[in-house]
Write a protein that holds these residues in place. Structure first.
Motif, mmCIF file in Angstrom:
data_model
loop_
_atom_site.group_PDB
_atom_site.id
_atom_site.type_symbol
_atom_site.label_atom_id
_atom_site.label_comp_id
_atom_site.label_asym_id
_atom_site.label_seq_id
_atom_site.Cartn_x
_atom_site.Cartn_y
_atom_site.Cartn_z
ATOM 1 N N VAL A 108 -4.397 7.188 -2.313
ATOM 2 C CA VAL A 108 -4.018 5.906 -1.736
ATOM 3 C C VAL A 108 -4.093 4.856 -2.833
ATOM 4 O O VAL A 108 -4.937 4.939 -3.735
ATOM 5 N N GLU A 109 -3.205 3.886 -2.781
ATOM 6 C CA GLU A 109 -3.251 2.772 -3.728
ATOM 7 C C GLU A 109 -2.868 1.491 -3.018
ATOM 8 O O GLU A 109 -2.050 1.495 -2.097
ATOM 9 N N HIS A 110 -3.505 0.422 -3.452
ATOM 10 C CA HIS A 110 -3.072 -0.910 -3.039
ATOM 11 C C HIS A 110 -2.894 -1.741 -4.295
ATOM 12 O O HIS A 110 -3.732 -1.705 -5.199
ATOM 13 N N SER B 286 4.797 4.207 2.202
ATOM 14 C CA SER B 286 4.833 2.939 1.470
ATOM 15 C C SER B 286 4.958 1.816 2.480
ATOM 16 O O SER B 286 5.809 1.861 3.364
ATOM 17 N N LEU B 287 4.103 0.843 2.362
ATOM 18 C CA LEU B 287 4.136 -0.281 3.296
ATOM 19 C C LEU B 287 4.170 -1.585 2.508
ATOM 20 O O LEU B 287 3.266 -1.848 1.722
ATOM 21 N N GLY B 288 5.209 -2.356 2.726
ATOM 22 C CA GLY B 288 5.387 -3.592 1.977
ATOM 23 C C GLY B 288 5.275 -4.824 2.846
ATOM 24 O O GLY B 288 4.197 -5.193 3.285
ATOM 25 N N GLY C 279 0.845 -1.190 0.000
ATOM 26 C CA GLY C 279 0.000 0.000 0.000
ATOM 27 C C GLY C 279 0.880 1.239 0.000
ATOM 28 O O GLY C 279 1.938 1.258 0.650
ATOM 29 N N GLN C 280 0.443 2.290 -0.726
ATOM 30 C CA GLN C 280 1.233 3.509 -0.812
ATOM 31 C C GLN C 280 0.316 4.730 -0.793
ATOM 32 O O GLN C 280 -0.875 4.635 -1.076
#
Length: 273
Positions: A187-189, A153-155, A117-118
């Motif tokens: 927001v994007e996933h 950014s979350l990975g 998600g970013q």
């Protein structure tokens, strides 16, 4: 960068969670520790077809990263006039919450797919010839054609699990040094897949006005900074279908996942202020 996620209370809600198709929309915005109504502060999106299933609905993902829809979601550029502006203090935590569709009430719907998600910001710069009254309305017509910079950014949580997986949404902190003004907060996933042009994008934009923190009427000492060019991108154009974070290796996709700590998300580096 502080970034945390809503935890899904599976034991409490297991009896009420509907059968999962895997598709979702980020239709609710959270600020001031309050989750708002669907599409109240988030631009509404139109229905679309998923080419891998042939199904039509509002919560179908995007695949075409070269379309203007990649900015804020399918058809979102026409719904700005119906979207409110959230007043957010730089340094505050905000978030997006998942809704299965525009017509359903808030439930513990989750981010079902695997991927990062970013979050991005794009500031609206009104033409100097406009009056102050007209400027107040301009964010509603802004299409996101200007520059964007990534603020979160979350990975991977670990080598086998994504931090976004099974969460009801994601929230993050607006950098304290963000210049004041009106913004699209994107927001994007990504549901990352190992087949060309088959990674799914779940995208939404909120309207926010970012202001500097104030205490007893005095502005704090946090300096305002402007992101350098290396952080700036434009949508479409920021991503490439062949990027290793979009066209992923089999082990990133296949269940159980492995090697996630080596995953590199697409886009510029995160701007932390």
């Amino acid at each position: 960068m502080k970034m945390v996620f809503y935890a899904l209370a599976l034991l409490l809600f297991v009896g009420s969670v509907p059968l999962i198709t895997g598709h979702y929309v980020f239709s609710r915005f959270m600020f001031n520790k309050t989750v708002t109504e669907q599409w109240e502060y988030v631009r509404n999106i139109s229905i679309g077809e998923a080419p891998d299933s042939g199904l039509w609905d509002q919560y179908m993902p995007l695949y075409d990263i070269y379309s203007v829809d990649i900015r804020c979601g399918r058809g979102a550029w026409v719904s700005g006039g119906e979207t409110k502006i959230a007043r957010v203090v730089a340094g505050d935590e905000v978030g997006f919450v998942v809704g299965r569709s525009a017509d359903e009430p808030l439930e513990p719907y989750i981010i079902y797919h695997n991927g990062p998600g970013q979050a991005y910001l794009s500031k609206y710069e009104p033409p100097s010839s406009q009056s102050s009254t007209e400027r107040d309305l301009d964010l509603s017509s802004y299409t996101g054609s200007g520059p964007w910079y990534k603020i979160a950014s979350l990975g991977a949580l670990n080598d086998t699990w994504w931090m976004t997986r099974d969460q009801t949404g994601m929230n993050f902190t607006i950098p304290e040094t963000t210049p004041p003004g009106k913004y699209l907060l994107r927001v994007e996933h990504l549901y990352v897949r190992p087949w060309f042009n088959m990674t799914q994008f779940y995208v939404a934009c909120a309207h926010v006005e970012i202001v500097q923190s104030q205490t007893t009427g005095a502005v704090t000492d946090s300096p305002v900074k402007v992101p350098e060019d290396e952080y700036m991108v434009r949508f479409p154009g920021a991503y490439d279908l062949n990027h290793e974070g979009i066209l992923v290796q089999e082990h990133i996709y296949e269940w159980p996942n492995s090697g996630l700590l080596q995953y590199k998300a697409p886009g510029p580096p995160v701007w932390t202020g």
